[in-house]
Each structure stands twice: as structure tokens, then as C-alpha cells.
Design a protein around this motif. Sequence first.
Motif, PDB file in Angstrom:
ATOM      1  N   ALA A 105       1.033  -1.257  -0.063  1.00 30.52           N
ATOM      2  CA  ALA A 105       0.124  -0.098   0.123  1.00 30.52           C
ATOM      3  C   ALA A 105       0.918   1.246   0.153  1.00 30.52           C
ATOM      4  O   ALA A 105       0.648   2.220  -0.644  1.00 30.52           O
ATOM      5  CB  ALA A 105      -0.917   0.075   1.159  1.00 30.52           C
ATOM      6  N   GLN A 106       2.098   0.989   0.901  1.00 30.44           N
ATOM      7  CA  GLN A 106       3.016   2.346   0.678  1.00 30.44           C
ATOM      8  C   GLN A 106       3.566   2.664  -0.840  1.00 30.44           C
ATOM      9  O   GLN A 106       3.658   3.661  -1.028  1.00 30.44           O
ATOM     10  CB  GLN A 106       3.819   2.186   1.440  1.00 30.44           C
ATOM     11  CG  GLN A 106       4.958   3.356   1.874  1.00 30.44           C
ATOM     12  CD  GLN A 106       4.404   4.500   2.390  1.00 30.44           C
ATOM     13  OE1 GLN A 106       3.654   4.285   3.447  1.00 30.44           O
ATOM     14  NE2 GLN A 106       4.788   5.871   2.050  1.00 30.44           N
ATOM     15  N   LEU A 107       4.057   1.608  -1.428  1.00 26.98           N
ATOM     16  CA  LEU A 107       4.338   1.758  -2.647  1.00 26.98           C
ATOM     17  C   LEU A 107       3.319   2.354  -3.482  1.00 26.98           C
ATOM     18  O   LEU A 107       3.659   3.148  -4.308  1.00 26.98           O
ATOM     19  CB  LEU A 107       5.024   0.364  -3.130  1.00 26.98           C
ATOM     20  CG  LEU A 107       6.207  -0.528  -2.427  1.00 26.98           C
ATOM     21  CD1 LEU A 107       6.404  -1.872  -3.055  1.00 26.98           C
ATOM     22  CD2 LEU A 107       7.437   0.572  -2.528  1.00 26.98           C
ATOM     23  N   TYR A 108       2.494   1.405  -3.453  1.00 25.63           N
ATOM     24  CA  TYR A 108       1.225   2.199  -4.238  1.00 25.63           C
ATOM     25  C   TYR A 108       0.993   3.488  -4.250  1.00 25.63           C
ATOM     26  O   TYR A 108       0.638   4.320  -5.211  1.00 25.63           O
ATOM     27  CB  TYR A 108       0.091   1.107  -4.245  1.00 25.63           C
ATOM     28  CG  TYR A 108      -0.961   1.286  -5.425  1.00 25.63           C
ATOM     29  CD1 TYR A 108      -0.635   1.627  -6.912  1.00 25.63           C
ATOM     30  CD2 TYR A 108      -2.353   1.353  -5.160  1.00 25.63           C
ATOM     31  CE1 TYR A 108      -1.672   1.685  -7.785  1.00 25.63           C
ATOM     32  CE2 TYR A 108      -3.414   1.720  -5.829  1.00 25.63           C
ATOM     33  CZ  TYR A 108      -2.933   1.745  -7.329  1.00 25.63           C
ATOM     34  OH  TYR A 108      -3.970   2.136  -8.207  1.00 25.63           O
ATOM     35  N   SER A 109       0.485   4.026  -2.898  1.00 25.14           N
ATOM     36  CA  SER A 109       0.335   5.434  -2.591  1.00 25.14           C
ATOM     37  C   SER A 109       1.349   6.135  -2.981  1.00 25.14           C
ATOM     38  O   SER A 109       1.096   7.541  -3.420  1.00 25.14           O
ATOM     39  CB  SER A 109      -0.298   5.617  -1.176  1.00 25.14           C
ATOM     40  OG  SER A 109       0.606   4.969  -0.336  1.00 25.14           O
ATOM     41  N   GLN A 110       2.919   5.936  -3.032  1.00 26.53           N
ATOM     42  CA  GLN A 110       3.734   6.706  -3.637  1.00 26.53           C
ATOM     43  C   GLN A 110       3.566   7.034  -5.118  1.00 26.53           C
ATOM     44  O   GLN A 110       3.688   8.128  -5.635  1.00 26.53           O
ATOM     45  CB  GLN A 110       4.955   6.237  -3.270  1.00 26.53           C
ATOM     46  CG  GLN A 110       5.627   6.344  -1.744  1.00 26.53           C
ATOM     47  CD  GLN A 110       6.764   5.470  -1.297  1.00 26.53           C
ATOM     48  OE1 GLN A 110       7.332   4.783  -1.904  1.00 26.53           O
ATOM     49  NE2 GLN A 110       7.070   5.993  -0.286  1.00 26.53           N
ATOM     50  N   LEU A 114       0.871  10.225  -3.359  1.00 25.33           N
ATOM     51  CA  LEU A 114       0.211  10.282  -1.820  1.00 25.33           C
ATOM     52  C   LEU A 114       1.411  10.171  -0.891  1.00 25.33           C
ATOM     53  O   LEU A 114       1.488   8.761  -0.602  1.00 25.33           O
ATOM     54  CB  LEU A 114      -0.778   9.288  -1.784  1.00 25.33           C
ATOM     55  CG  LEU A 114      -2.171   9.880  -2.666  1.00 25.33           C
ATOM     56  CD1 LEU A 114      -3.116   8.608  -2.513  1.00 25.33           C
ATOM     57  CD2 LEU A 114      -2.707  11.239  -2.148  1.00 25.33           C
ATOM     58  N   SER A 115       2.104  11.063  -0.657  1.00 24.29           N
ATOM     59  CA  SER A 115       3.427  10.582   0.027  1.00 24.29           C
ATOM     60  C   SER A 115       3.493  11.166   1.355  1.00 24.29           C
ATOM     61  O   SER A 115       4.508  11.448   2.135  1.00 24.29           O
ATOM     62  CB  SER A 115       4.590  10.591  -0.629  1.00 24.29           C
ATOM     63  OG  SER A 115       4.836  11.725  -1.400  1.00 24.29           O
ATOM     64  N   TYR A 295      -3.188  13.889   6.242  1.00 25.60           N
ATOM     65  CA  TYR A 295      -2.128  12.665   6.212  1.00 25.60           C
ATOM     66  C   TYR A 295      -2.942  11.108   5.934  1.00 25.60           C
ATOM     67  O   TYR A 295      -3.827  11.086   6.655  1.00 25.60           O
ATOM     68  CB  TYR A 295      -1.428  12.643   7.414  1.00 25.60           C
ATOM     69  CG  TYR A 295      -0.565  14.105   7.539  1.00 25.60           C
ATOM     70  CD1 TYR A 295       0.560  14.132   7.005  1.00 25.60           C
ATOM     71  CD2 TYR A 295      -1.022  15.103   8.399  1.00 25.60           C
ATOM     72  CE1 TYR A 295       1.225  15.520   7.333  1.00 25.60           C
ATOM     73  CE2 TYR A 295      -0.522  16.281   8.745  1.00 25.60           C
ATOM     74  CZ  TYR A 295       0.633  16.426   8.188  1.00 25.60           C
ATOM     75  OH  TYR A 295       1.240  17.585   8.461  1.00 25.60           O
ATOM     76  N   LEU A 296      -2.841  10.682   4.933  1.00 24.73           N
ATOM     77  CA  LEU A 296      -3.356   9.509   4.592  1.00 24.73           C
ATOM     78  C   LEU A 296      -2.915   8.300   5.240  1.00 24.73           C
ATOM     79  O   LEU A 296      -1.515   7.991   5.015  1.00 24.73           O
ATOM     80  CB  LEU A 296      -3.593   9.091   3.029  1.00 24.73           C
ATOM     81  CG  LEU A 296      -4.030   7.738   2.898  1.00 24.73           C
ATOM     82  CD1 LEU A 296      -5.680   8.011   3.185  1.00 24.73           C
ATOM     83  CD2 LEU A 296      -3.957   7.467   1.278  1.00 24.73           C
ATOM     84  N   PHE A 297      -3.226   7.779   6.378  1.00 27.59           N
ATOM     85  CA  PHE A 297      -2.503   6.890   7.195  1.00 27.59           C
ATOM     86  C   PHE A 297      -2.531   5.258   6.601  1.00 27.59           C
ATOM     87  O   PHE A 297      -1.678   4.441   6.658  1.00 27.59           O
ATOM     88  CB  PHE A 297      -2.910   6.664   8.597  1.00 27.59           C
ATOM     89  CG  PHE A 297      -2.469   7.989   9.461  1.00 27.59           C
ATOM     90  CD1 PHE A 297      -1.297   8.683   9.326  1.00 27.59           C
ATOM     91  CD2 PHE A 297      -3.403   8.440  10.374  1.00 27.59           C
ATOM     92  CE1 PHE A 297      -0.950   9.712   9.887  1.00 27.59           C
ATOM     93  CE2 PHE A 297      -2.984   9.649  11.128  1.00 27.59           C
ATOM     94  CZ  PHE A 297      -1.662  10.461  10.858  1.00 27.59           C
ATOM     95  N   GLU A 298      -3.603   5.132   6.236  1.00 29.23           N
ATOM     96  CA  GLU A 298      -4.140   3.898   5.847  1.00 29.23           C
ATOM     97  C   GLU A 298      -5.421   3.942   4.677  1.00 29.23           C
ATOM     98  O   GLU A 298      -6.039   4.859   4.799  1.00 29.23           O
ATOM     99  CB  GLU A 298      -4.304   2.833   6.650  1.00 29.23           C
ATOM    100  CG  GLU A 298      -4.353   1.710   6.456  1.00 29.23           C
ATOM    101  CD  GLU A 298      -4.593   0.628   7.801  1.00 29.23           C
ATOM    102  OE1 GLU A 298      -5.675   1.190   8.700  1.00 29.23           O
ATOM    103  OE2 GLU A 298      -4.314  -0.577   7.820  1.00 29.23           O
TER     104      GLU A 298
END
Length: 349
Positions: A105-110, A114-115, A295-298
Motif C-alpha cells: 500500500a505504501q509503494l502504491y500510494s507513492q 500520496l506521500s 495525512y493518509l495513514f491507511e
Amino acid sequence: MKSKDLLLICSEPGFWGQERKPWVSIDLRLFQSELESHGLKPQLTDIQSVALDAAQIEDKCIFYAFSQRIHLRQYIKDLLTFLAQQNTLIPSLELLLSHENKGYAQLYSQRLGLSKPQGWYLTDIEQLKQLKLSYPIVLKSISGTNAKTVWLCHNEAEIRSKLKRMAKSPNSLVKLDYLRRKLFRKNRSYAGYPRFEPRQDAQDWLTYMTPGANFLLQEYIPNLDCDYRVIAVGKRFYLMQRLVNKGDFRASGTKKFVFDITPPEGLLDFAQDVFQRFDAPYLSMDIGHKEGQNYLFEFQAMHFGTAAIVRSQGFWLNETGQWQFQEGASSLESTLALGLAQYLEGRQW
Ligand SMILES: Nc1ncnc2c1ncn2[C@@H]1O[C@H](COP(=O)(O)OP(=O)(O)O)[C@@H](O)[C@H]1O
Ligand SMILES: [Mg+2]
């Protein structure tokens, strides 16, 4: 898209999560009849039946359910990754891979731009040497829920000790075998492998057999006393505030919910912008808000908690360029059906 092409795949026969809790299915008959009321004619099946015939399934629009059961997660991922080549997945494959996987999810949001907060998906504490981190920092396991595996770490030693707990030590059989290799193989050699050296080999074997843990580090956003759960369903935005416990920074898992709050300025615009970057009929977002920043946490595109939908007094809509609150209770099945119908309507095929 013609409605006959729509295939609904249950995670188990007759089961579509989640309703109140992950082990409670929505009312599938009601969901189907709600879809029909929007002119859709879905064909209902389940992952077990699909698996027997997967190579024959082509050119379908596949709307699928997920499961928290560990073996089923893998099964669903395998099959849908396979089906994605010949069919259209709703939600998209990227969202399936992000589900219950904070690293992906972190990779995709980057990739989606969305970082905030910044994050790093890591597999070894030694990777920290290549990063310039500031402390405190948030450490998360890849698949926890309810903030059970989310910690605030003040230095590298704290990260190290949490990781030790996350990755179990080698079991006693492994330790015993290590001693056997180290002590009783002194004269061993392997034809064709002249570099074999028994002691070093025993050591390398032990290192290889020692379990590790992937993890996520995330920039810490300090002094928040709540986060916001926003669920986007088609054009609707449902809202819930979650308060943190005193002396803690985590809102997830506290069960201190406040519904029908007036959202802080900019929160809904942010949620809408995030939702539009993804390819899904629904998106559940955990958002922190401070001094005008979001801030998008999840995020989760499927199988998320549904309290914000069924317990709020209404939802927010932005059809005229202005956010308006529309009062009224929402039934889960009809809301989900409407969201899917609106999504299909708006998609270019
Ligand atoms: N980077 C962060 N900075 C500050 N607070 C955070 C951060 N990430 C998460 N939190 C808080 O911790 C809670 C749990 O984190 P989250 O990533 O949503 O994990 P879980 O899947 O366990 O709910 C969030 O609801 C939020 O209140
Ligand atoms: Mg969360």
C-alpha cells in the motif's frame, strides 16, 4: 459495460464480507436485488468454483470479495492475479495487492502521488543505514489491524527490539540441527564444491533459517488527538471521527467513535482527491488532519469496517462544487449496491 458481463465472486460460498465484523456476511440476496434495481444483472459465484474453471473465464467484469482468513487471502490473491490478465477487476489488482499489506500500500500510494506521511517498506534493519530518518518514527507490521502492531519508536534500538518480537527466533529443532552441523561435520566435503567449509556453512545455514519480518516505517505526525475514517461510496462520503486514548497516539482500535461531526476545512476535498486517484467503487481512508494538512495513514478498498455507513445520520455529497450533508439512515447493502452501480456508470470501457 453490459450488465451480463458482471461476475460477483464470493470469498466462500454464500459469503461476502464484511458486515458488522469480518466473520459476518452482508445479506447477499438483498445486495443482488439492490444491484438489479440499478439495472445490473450480476452472475453470482464463489472463489472455490472459479478456481476449478479459471482459465475459461475471460472478458468479464469481476467484482470480488476478500477474506481475513489467512489461507483464503492467499487463495483469493492467486486466483484474482491470474484472472486479471483476461478480465477487468473491481477493485483493481493494485488495490487487491494493497489489501492487508501496508508495505505494498505504501509503494502504491507513492506512485499515486500520496506521500504524506512519508514511508519506507523494509525487510532488514540494516536498510536503515541508507536512510536519513528522524525520530520518533512510527513502526508498523505489514498486516496488523486495530493498531495492535503499530508503535512509536524513539531510536533504532527500539525498532530493533520490536522487530525481534515480530520475527520469532529459530525453533529448537533448528537450533539443534545447527549444533549437529557445527560439531559433527568437521570432516565433511562436497564433490564439486571446494569452497565448502563446515563451520561457516553451519553459520550460514542458521542465518538463512532464522525468520525475519518485513515492516513499514512511517514519518510520525505528532499531537493528533483523533483520526478521521472517511468511507467513499460512489459519490457519497461517510464520516466518523476516532479519538485516541490519553497518552497514546493511535486512534484505531480505541472504539471511541464520534459520528456526524463537522469535518475540518479541507478534509473532504482531500478524501475526494485521494478517492479519485484510485480505481475502486469504495475506499475507506484513515486520515490525520492538523493545521490544514491532511495525512493518509491507511486505506482499504474492500472488506473494511462499515460503522461509518450504518451508524451516521447521513453522508456528504459534492455535486455542485459545494459539500452538503444529506441526512438519512443508510442500509449497508443498498449503499454498497449504489456505489458499485455509480462506479460502473462512470467507467470508460
Ligand atoms: N504516521 C503516523 N503518525 C501519527 N499517527 C499515526 C501514524 N500512522 C498511524 N497513526 C495512528 O495509529 C493508528 C493505527 O494506524 P494504522 O496504520 O491505521 O494501523 P491499523 O491497521 O492497525 O489500524 C491510526 O488510526 C492513527 O491514529
Ligand atoms: Mg487503520
